[in-house]
Design an enzyme around this catalytic site. Structure first.
Site, PDB file in Angstrom:
ATOM      1  N   LYS A 262       0.829  -1.212   0.000  1.00  0.00           N
ATOM      2  CA  LYS A 262       0.000   0.000   0.000  1.00  0.00           C
ATOM      3  C   LYS A 262       0.859   1.256   0.000  1.00  0.00           C
ATOM      4  CE  LYS A 262      -2.503  -1.515   3.501  1.00  0.00           C
ATOM      5  NZ  LYS A 262      -3.532  -1.567   4.568  1.00  0.00           N
ATOM      6  N   ARG A 263       2.073   1.144   0.491  1.00  0.00           N
ATOM      7  CA  ARG A 263       2.961   2.308   0.527  1.00  0.00           C
ATOM      8  C   ARG A 263       3.435   2.697  -0.868  1.00  0.00           C
ATOM      9  NH1 ARG A 263       8.424   2.779   0.983  1.00  0.00           N
ATOM     10  NH2 ARG A 263       8.644   0.533   1.286  1.00  0.00           N
TER      11      ARG A 263
END
Length: 511
Positions: A262-263
């Site tokens: 997700k980063r």
């Protein structure tokens, strides 16, 4: 201590589970695992369980658990048991099961298979840094093993609140059977913490205890957990529990073949796909193809479009891909387009509507005429969009006041010197068409796409001798404000004669 015998069960049918942590937006991997869990459970008449693993209290995000429920429901991945629906093995949140784990840890301590560790976080950090500097494998050095609290207190780096570590024997079995990978080996683990100083279990103890007590027969998770499986198998053996079958799924990878996060990847958030206008059925199809081959037809051709029911019917662990596919969003767009084209027009219009409302094209309570127009426009654009979000730009001109239609810069820049002459000819040609579409008495010439096209071709292409692309370009710009739009003549029919003529005159006044 609490009895640790296996829970009673009335069936030999499989019980699978997905166990996300509520630490932010749900990861697309949660849906990826859940769909395979659910397919296998449904195929064999079993149960699918949702468990919330919330023991990492420092990373909890408010609202994340509800997002898990909402996104899985959107995808149609409906669980039989879970925190929100209950079930025979409740509670289904780990934070509500803390009294469950301590007896298992105590048993391991009593039998010498676990020990207390009083090392401070500073001491552990220093230990790891020294190991890395010497290029040694990192892992706990067993400073606390075999020592009493008094013994350990006399040494540096002491913490008042100990953790519990499991003791990994030197001869621990590092191979296990996997439904996907076959006979699989893992690196030797170190003495893992299984109970933290705050009394919360770590993943390794909690997952074994919960899977056992909830009767889980098949543990499906990503290949990154292969290294932990020997610890779990060892805990099952030490606690005299029947281990489940393991299936380690191929990882979802980005274009650089790295595990998606997700980063780094906004589309790793499961909510992103809903926001971007992907259909849940298309996303499930796409996720299935990340780990499973297409359908092979009787003539040997491959078919990549299939629904969840068809996938469930033919699912077989032995056919799983061992290596993960690259997460190709172009492929997802193509798949989504296939599903969009198969929808009934009214269904597609209903799915487009929330995006139009969010963008201010339509209000919260659209009128029946507005909804009727939306259905007509949807039929025009159904083959021209790959995502629901793409509909907004194509639909907006049909709901803008004629004197408020904005002409896009690229559309205006594309107008030729002949645009004025073309618009004059178009206005003249359309003037004689009856603007009352579908007169009850059948009189007059109706304002239809067919009649509009006939008039414009006769006047612009045949009369002025202009090629169709150049002839209809200024008309398209006047009607939609865009260089690319839904089919021109059908659009003019939907708008009606008055609106179409006003827009043509408005552009004519500026060229």
């Amino acid at each position: 201590m609490t009895e640790t015998a296996a829970p009673a069960t009335d069936s030999t049918a499989p019980r699978t589970r997905v166990a996300p942590s509520p630490t932010g937006d749900p990861h697309v991997g949660t849906a990826y695992m859940a769909m395979f869990d659910l397919a296998y459970a449904r195929q064999h008449g079993g149960q699918f369980v949702l468990r919330i693993e919330d023991t990492d209290r420092n990373r909890l995000v408010e609202g994340s658990e509800q997002q898990v429920y909402d996104t899985l429901a959107w995808l149609g991945l409906v669980h039989d048991e879970g925190p929100d629906v209950g079930g025979p093995y409740a509670p289904y949140r780990q934070s509500e099961r803390l009294d469950t784990y301590r007896p298992y840890a105590d048993r391991l301590l009593e039998e010498g298979k676990a020990y207390h560790c009083w090392c401070s976080s500073e001491r552990l950090k220093e230990m790891r840094e020294k190991q890395q500097a010497l290029k040694q494998p990192t892992g706990y050095d067993r400073l606390c093993y075999g020592k009493t609290e008094e013994d350990r207190r006399a040494l540096p780096g002491f913490s008042e609140n100990p953790v519990v570590r499991m003791l990994i024997p030197d001869d621990v079995e590092l191979e296990f059977d996997d439904l996907i990978m076959g006979r699989t080996s893992a690196p030797r683990p170190d003495d893992q913490v299984i109970l933290k100083a705050d009394g919360f279990p770590t993943y390794h103890l909690a997952v074994v205890v919960d899977d056992h007590e909830m009767g889980i027969t098949h543990v499906v998770r990503g290949q990154e957990w292969i290294s932990s499986t020997p610890k779990h198998v060892l805990l099952y053996r030490w606690l005299d529990l029947e281990p489940p079958a393991f299936a380690h799924m191929p990882l979802l990878r980005d274009e650089k073949r790295a595990k998606i996060s997700k980063r780094k990847n906004p589309w790793a958030r499961l909510t992103w796909f809903r926001e971007e206008g992907y259909l849940p059925e298309a996303l499930l199809n796409f996720l299935a193809l990340q780990g499973y081959p297409p359908i092979i037809e009787s003539d040997g051709t491959e078919r990549e479009v299939f629904d969840f029911a068809e996938f469930t019917e033919r699912f077989d662990w032995s056919k799983m891909n061992k290596a993960g596919a690259v997460f190709n969003l172009d492929k997802l767009d193509w798949l989504n387009g296939q599903y969009l084209r198969e929808l009934e027009v009214g269904d597609l219009a209903a799915r487009i509507l929330p995006f139009l409302q969010a963008d201010g094209v339509l209000g919260d309570n659209p009128t029946l005429p507005e909804l009727s127009r939306l259905k007509a426009v949807t039929e025009l654009i159904q083959t021209r969009i790959a995502k629901l979000t793409e509909a907004t730009a194509l639909v907006r001109p049909f709901y803008v006041a004629d004197d408020e239609l904005e002409i896009a810069d690229d559309a205006r820049a594309g107008l030729k010197e002949s645009a004025g002459e073309v618009l004059d000819a178009a206005l003249a040609a359309l003037e004689d068409i009856d603007g009352t579409l579908g007169r009850p008495d059948g009189s007059g010439v109706e304002w239809t796409a067919t009649r509009i096209e006939e008039a414009l071709r006769s006047s612009l292409v045949d009369g002025l001798g202009i090629k169709p692309r150049l002839a209809f370009g200024p008309v398209r710009t006047a009607i939609s404000g865009q260089k690319v739009s839904p089919p021109l003549f059908e659009s003019m029919e939907i708008l009606g004669k008055d609106a179409s003529m006003k827009r043509l005159r408005s552009l004519r006044a500026t060229v």
